[in-house]
Design a protein around this motif. Structure first.
Motif, PDB file in Angstrom:
ATOM      1  N   LYS A  55     -11.058  -8.740  -1.526  1.00  0.00           N
ATOM      2  CA  LYS A  55     -10.339  -9.986  -1.312  1.00  0.00           C
ATOM      3  C   LYS A  55      -9.079  -9.715  -0.499  1.00  0.00           C
ATOM      4  CE  LYS A  55      -8.535 -13.981  -3.776  1.00  0.00           C
ATOM      5  NZ  LYS A  55      -8.355 -14.609  -5.098  1.00  0.00           N
ATOM      6  N   GLU A  56      -8.868 -10.481   0.559  1.00  0.00           N
ATOM      7  CA  GLU A  56      -7.687 -10.285   1.400  1.00  0.00           C
ATOM      8  C   GLU A  56      -6.426 -10.715   0.656  1.00  0.00           C
ATOM      9  OE1 GLU A  56      -7.917 -12.018   5.233  1.00  0.00           O
ATOM     10  OE2 GLU A  56      -9.828 -11.058   5.755  1.00  0.00           O
ATOM     11  N   ILE A  57      -5.350  -9.963   0.885  1.00  0.00           N
ATOM     12  CA  ILE A  57      -4.080 -10.224   0.203  1.00  0.00           C
ATOM     13  C   ILE A  57      -3.082 -10.756   1.224  1.00  0.00           C
ATOM     14  CG2 ILE A  57      -2.206  -9.170  -1.119  1.00  0.00           C
ATOM     15  CD1 ILE A  57      -4.270  -7.049  -2.005  1.00  0.00           C
ATOM     16  N   ALA A  63      -1.144  -4.805  -4.001  1.00  0.00           N
ATOM     17  CA  ALA A  63      -1.056  -4.594  -2.552  1.00  0.00           C
ATOM     18  C   ALA A  63      -2.379  -4.217  -1.901  1.00  0.00           C
ATOM     19  CB  ALA A  63      -0.022  -3.502  -2.261  1.00  0.00           C
ATOM     20  N   LEU A  64      -3.282  -3.575  -2.643  1.00  0.00           N
ATOM     21  CA  LEU A  64      -4.541  -3.111  -2.052  1.00  0.00           C
ATOM     22  C   LEU A  64      -5.764  -3.827  -2.599  1.00  0.00           C
ATOM     23  CD1 LEU A  64      -3.949   0.767  -2.063  1.00  0.00           C
ATOM     24  CD2 LEU A  64      -3.568  -0.831  -0.183  1.00  0.00           C
ATOM     25  N   GLY A  65      -5.712  -4.245  -3.853  1.00  0.00           N
ATOM     26  CA  GLY A  65      -6.863  -4.868  -4.494  1.00  0.00           C
ATOM     27  C   GLY A  65      -7.379  -4.014  -5.638  1.00  0.00           C
ATOM     28  N   ILE A  66      -8.062  -4.655  -6.570  1.00  0.00           N
ATOM     29  CA  ILE A  66      -8.519  -3.975  -7.783  1.00  0.00           C
ATOM     30  C   ILE A  66      -9.546  -2.891  -7.491  1.00  0.00           C
ATOM     31  CG2 ILE A  66     -10.424  -5.548  -8.273  1.00  0.00           C
ATOM     32  CD1 ILE A  66      -9.614  -5.401 -11.232  1.00  0.00           C
ATOM     33  N   ASN A  67     -10.237  -2.981  -6.346  1.00  0.00           N
ATOM     34  CA  ASN A  67     -11.255  -1.988  -6.013  1.00  0.00           C
ATOM     35  C   ASN A  67     -10.664  -0.604  -5.727  1.00  0.00           C
ATOM     36  OD1 ASN A  67     -10.386  -3.781  -3.744  1.00  0.00           O
ATOM     37  ND2 ASN A  67     -11.338  -2.160  -2.508  1.00  0.00           N
ATOM     38  N   PHE A  68      -9.346  -0.518  -5.506  1.00  0.00           N
ATOM     39  CA  PHE A  68      -8.706   0.767  -5.240  1.00  0.00           C
ATOM     40  C   PHE A  68      -8.207   1.450  -6.515  1.00  0.00           C
ATOM     41  CE2 PHE A  68      -8.648  -0.523  -0.842  1.00  0.00           C
ATOM     42  CZ  PHE A  68      -8.636   0.663  -0.137  1.00  0.00           C
ATOM     43  N   VAL A  69      -8.157   0.734  -7.618  1.00  0.00           N
ATOM     44  CA  VAL A  69      -7.568   1.293  -8.843  1.00  0.00           C
ATOM     45  C   VAL A  69      -8.305   2.552  -9.295  1.00  0.00           C
ATOM     46  CG1 VAL A  69      -7.185   0.887 -11.311  1.00  0.00           C
ATOM     47  CG2 VAL A  69      -6.608  -0.885  -9.642  1.00  0.00           C
ATOM     48  N   GLY A  70      -9.625   2.513  -9.295  1.00  0.00           N
ATOM     49  CA  GLY A  70     -10.409   3.665  -9.732  1.00  0.00           C
ATOM     50  C   GLY A  70     -10.138   4.898  -8.897  1.00  0.00           C
ATOM     51  N   TYR A  71     -10.064   4.719  -7.580  1.00  0.00           N
ATOM     52  CA  TYR A  71      -9.844   5.857  -6.696  1.00  0.00           C
ATOM     53  C   TYR A  71      -8.438   6.440  -6.862  1.00  0.00           C
ATOM     54  CZ  TYR A  71     -14.107   4.082  -4.578  1.00  0.00           C
ATOM     55  OH  TYR A  71     -15.398   3.654  -4.386  1.00  0.00           O
ATOM     56  N   VAL A  72      -7.452   5.578  -7.083  1.00  0.00           N
ATOM     57  CA  VAL A  72      -6.084   6.051  -7.308  1.00  0.00           C
ATOM     58  C   VAL A  72      -6.011   6.870  -8.598  1.00  0.00           C
ATOM     59  CG1 VAL A  72      -3.751   5.292  -7.937  1.00  0.00           C
ATOM     60  CG2 VAL A  72      -4.898   4.274  -5.976  1.00  0.00           C
ATOM     61  N   MET A  73      -6.668   6.394  -9.644  1.00  0.00           N
ATOM     62  CA  MET A  73      -6.648   7.110 -10.913  1.00  0.00           C
ATOM     63  C   MET A  73      -7.462   8.404 -10.848  1.00  0.00           C
ATOM     64  SD  MET A  73      -4.571   5.417 -12.652  1.00  0.00           S
ATOM     65  CE  MET A  73      -4.708   6.194 -14.259  1.00  0.00           C
ATOM     66  N   LEU A 110       9.596   4.620  -6.642  1.00  0.00           N
ATOM     67  CA  LEU A 110       8.990   3.372  -7.111  1.00  0.00           C
ATOM     68  C   LEU A 110      10.010   2.240  -7.244  1.00  0.00           C
ATOM     69  CD1 LEU A 110       6.554   4.825  -9.813  1.00  0.00           C
ATOM     70  CD2 LEU A 110       5.927   3.773  -7.626  1.00  0.00           C
ATOM     71  N   LEU A 111      11.260   2.584  -7.516  1.00  0.00           N
ATOM     72  CA  LEU A 111      12.303   1.565  -7.628  1.00  0.00           C
ATOM     73  C   LEU A 111      12.623   0.919  -6.285  1.00  0.00           C
ATOM     74  CD1 LEU A 111      14.804   3.195 -10.159  1.00  0.00           C
ATOM     75  CD2 LEU A 111      13.683   0.979 -10.433  1.00  0.00           C
ATOM     76  N   PHE A 112      12.559   1.690  -5.215  1.00  0.00           N
ATOM     77  CA  PHE A 112      13.014   1.180  -3.911  1.00  0.00           C
ATOM     78  C   PHE A 112      11.891   0.950  -2.906  1.00  0.00           C
ATOM     79  CE2 PHE A 112      16.637   3.492  -5.738  1.00  0.00           C
ATOM     80  CZ  PHE A 112      17.606   2.503  -5.676  1.00  0.00           C
ATOM     81  N   TRP A 113      10.691   1.470  -3.174  1.00  0.00           N
ATOM     82  CA  TRP A 113       9.591   1.332  -2.229  1.00  0.00           C
ATOM     83  C   TRP A 113       8.923  -0.030  -2.373  1.00  0.00           C
ATOM     84  CZ3 TRP A 113       4.020   2.541  -3.452  1.00  0.00           C
ATOM     85  CH2 TRP A 113       3.208   2.409  -2.315  1.00  0.00           C
ATOM     86  N   LYS A 114       8.681  -0.677  -1.242  1.00  0.00           N
ATOM     87  CA  LYS A 114       7.957  -1.947  -1.219  1.00  0.00           C
ATOM     88  C   LYS A 114       6.527  -1.671  -0.777  1.00  0.00           C
ATOM     89  CE  LYS A 114       8.521  -6.355  -2.028  1.00  0.00           C
ATOM     90  NZ  LYS A 114       8.962  -6.816  -3.354  1.00  0.00           N
ATOM     91  N   PRO A 115       5.554  -1.717  -1.682  1.00  0.00           N
ATOM     92  CA  PRO A 115       4.176  -1.328  -1.333  1.00  0.00           C
ATOM     93  C   PRO A 115       3.543  -2.255  -0.299  1.00  0.00           C
ATOM     94  CG  PRO A 115       4.265  -2.323  -3.525  1.00  0.00           C
ATOM     95  CD  PRO A 115       5.685  -2.131  -3.088  1.00  0.00           C
ATOM     96  N   ARG A 116       2.939  -1.635   0.693  1.00  0.00           N
ATOM     97  CA  ARG A 116       2.224  -2.339   1.764  1.00  0.00           C
ATOM     98  C   ARG A 116       0.924  -1.599   2.066  1.00  0.00           C
ATOM     99  NH1 ARG A 116       4.331  -7.337   3.828  1.00  0.00           N
ATOM    100  NH2 ARG A 116       6.426  -7.424   2.939  1.00  0.00           N
ATOM    101  N   PRO A 117      -0.137  -2.311   2.459  1.00  0.00           N
ATOM    102  CA  PRO A 117      -1.427  -1.660   2.743  1.00  0.00           C
ATOM    103  C   PRO A 117      -1.339  -0.592   3.822  1.00  0.00           C
ATOM    104  CG  PRO A 117      -1.709  -4.033   2.556  1.00  0.00           C
ATOM    105  CD  PRO A 117      -0.237  -3.779   2.539  1.00  0.00           C
ATOM    106  N   GLU A 118      -0.409  -0.750   4.797  1.00  0.00           N
ATOM    107  CA  GLU A 118      -0.313   0.238   5.875  1.00  0.00           C
ATOM    108  C   GLU A 118       0.198   1.591   5.394  1.00  0.00           C
ATOM    109  OE1 GLU A 118       3.040  -2.882   6.616  1.00  0.00           O
ATOM    110  OE2 GLU A 118       0.933  -2.843   5.962  1.00  0.00           O
TER     111      GLU A 118
END
Length: 451
Positions: free
Chosen positions: A166-168, A286-296, A337-345
């Motif tokens: 799903k596009e964000i 920022a990326l979508g739920i489909n990335f959660v597994g790969y990150v973990m 994590l406090l100062f970073w603004k997550p973006r797909p790029e």
């Protein structure tokens, strides 16, 4: 060595199979059972029951049934939770969550006791230092065990791989990160979970249940029973039932145990934050739920490898260096994590942070477990029961405030607990150094005084 190593490997692979199932289910609870918050409620009940279990059950069960059968019986409690997910409702999830929680503390206490006794036993026969062998055994265990996160997430990702992306929007991205928009992040999760085919859910649950059953079978058939030495056994038999039952509370009379409480709770705080908040407010947002597994998977892989590495090098560096390294890495991650603004790029950053988090978590897991085994060798069951008690309390608190606070507040809480934990751990090391130096000087002084 071969017999001891075989038993360590059996325990490790048994836990690998069991937590491949439970770890995967835990990360999916809020998505699979979002109705009326059933999934989140079941996690809260698990850790609440685990606290009660830590207070009363481990010492009694280990002394009654031994480490092997305590491990096997407790694993059965985890399998019931997988079965309860087949027909998810309040009447199945909550009771099976209670059963799992009650089995959790005896399982981990029996495992830690088993590894500690095996390490000391082999060290005596081989003429090695007990704490070094214990560190190696915990390193081997966590190398294998921590990879369960890889396999559990990989299995769920492969089974649920048909869910479409799903596009964000830019508006949604503004709600990501430390200053998240609270309730606005759950919508996508619910939509995605609702599109999962029931057949896929049953397939996944069948795999997880089979993995748990195989773990129980492995322990029953291949693991040797282990006992303490005869002198310790006689001392334990003299203790009253009430004394044994309340051994967890009595162990708090040791000032070192009290000083280690924040360090032990921090393990629950940091794991709870990564699994509950980082995956939701950074990755899913920022990326979508489909990335959660790969990150973990990335977290679990570095965690597993570093667990083995730190178990090996701790005999050369000492535990103080490793604890300092872990604290510095987590401190850096929290600041980012406090100062970073997550973006797909910035895709790589999403994986680098959990990888670094896994390096530090490897220290918290291996070295804290080994520290308990070394400091409280004569009261192992009560000590490791306290470990599970305070770590579980950290989880309960982290999950408890998760839906009420913004991420930046939770990060400050994690940071505060980290600072307090390391400071009090330093006091423990100072007390131990004074004790060891006094012990080394005592024999000659004793002889001169009593000439």
């Amino acid at each position: 060595m071969e017999k001891h190593l075989k038993n360590i490997l059996v325990v490790s692979f048994g836990f690998l199979l069991l937590f491949t199932a439970y770890g995967g289910l835990q990360s999916l609870q809020s998505s699979l059972h979002s109705q009326e918050g059933q999934g989140v409620a079941s996690l809260s009940v698990i850790y609440g029951a685990l606290i009660l279990s830590s207070m009363f059950l481990p010492s009694v069960l280990i002394k009654k049934f031994g480490c092997k059968w305590t491990i096997a019986g407790s694993m059965c409690c985890y399998v019931t939770f997988s079965l309860g997910n087949f027909y998810a409702s309040w009447y199945t999830l909550i009771p099976t969550s209670v059963i799992l929680g009650l089995g959790g503390a005896p399982l981990w206490s029996a495992k830690c006791t088993y590894l500690t006794i095996a390490g000391n036993s082999y060290a005596q026969k081989a003429g090695k230092i007990g704490k070094d062998v214990i560190n190696q055994y915990f390193g081997i265990f966590f190398l294998i065990f921590q990879s369960s996160g890889v396999w559990g997430n990989l299995i769920s990702s492969l089974v649920f791989g048909q869910s479409h992306k799903k596009e964000i929007s830019e508006g949604d991205l503004e709600c990501c990160g430390a200053y998240d928009c609270m309730g606005n992040l759950t919508g996508n999760d619910s939509e995605d979970s609702n599109k999962i085919s029931p057949n896929l859910v049953y397939t996944l649950l069948g795999i997880y249940t089979g993995s748990g059953v195989l773990a129980v079978f492995l322990i029953i058939v291949l693991l040797d029973q282990i006992t303490t030495n005869k002198e310790e056994s006689k001392e334990e038999e003299k203790q009253s039932f009430c004394s044994t039952f309340l051994a967890t509370f009595q162990h708090l009379k040791d000032v070192r145990q009290c000083l280690l409480i924040p360090l032990t709770m921090y393990s629950g705080f940091e794991q709870g934050f990564l699994a509950g908040d980082y995956t939701k407010s950074y990755v899913t947002c920022a990326l979508g739920i489909n990335f959660v597994g790969y990150v973990m998977i990335c977290f679990s892989a570095t965690n597993s490898l570093c667990s083995m590495l730190f178990g090996k090098i701790s005999q050369f560096t000492g535990r103080k260096v490793l604890f300092a390294l872990a604290a510095l890495i987590h401190l850096a991650c929290i600041i980012i994590l406090l100062f970073w603004k997550p973006r797909p790029e910035y895709l790589a950053v999403f994986f680098v942070i959990p990888a670094l988090w896994g390096v530090s978590d490897a220290v918290w897991q291996t070295q804290t477990n080994a520290l308990y085994g070394v400091l409280f060798e004569k009261h192992k069951e009560a000590a490791f029961a306290n470990y599970r008690l305070w770590e579980s309390l950290g989880f309960v608190i982290a999950f408890g405030y998760s839906t009420f606070l913004q991420v930046y507040i939770k990060l400050y809480i994690v940071l505060a607990v980290l600072v307090v934990a390391i400071f009090l751990y330093g006091i423990v090391e100072y007390l131990e150094s004074k004790t060891s130096s006094t012990t080394n000087k005592e024999p000659p002084d004793f002889k001169e005084t009593h000439m």
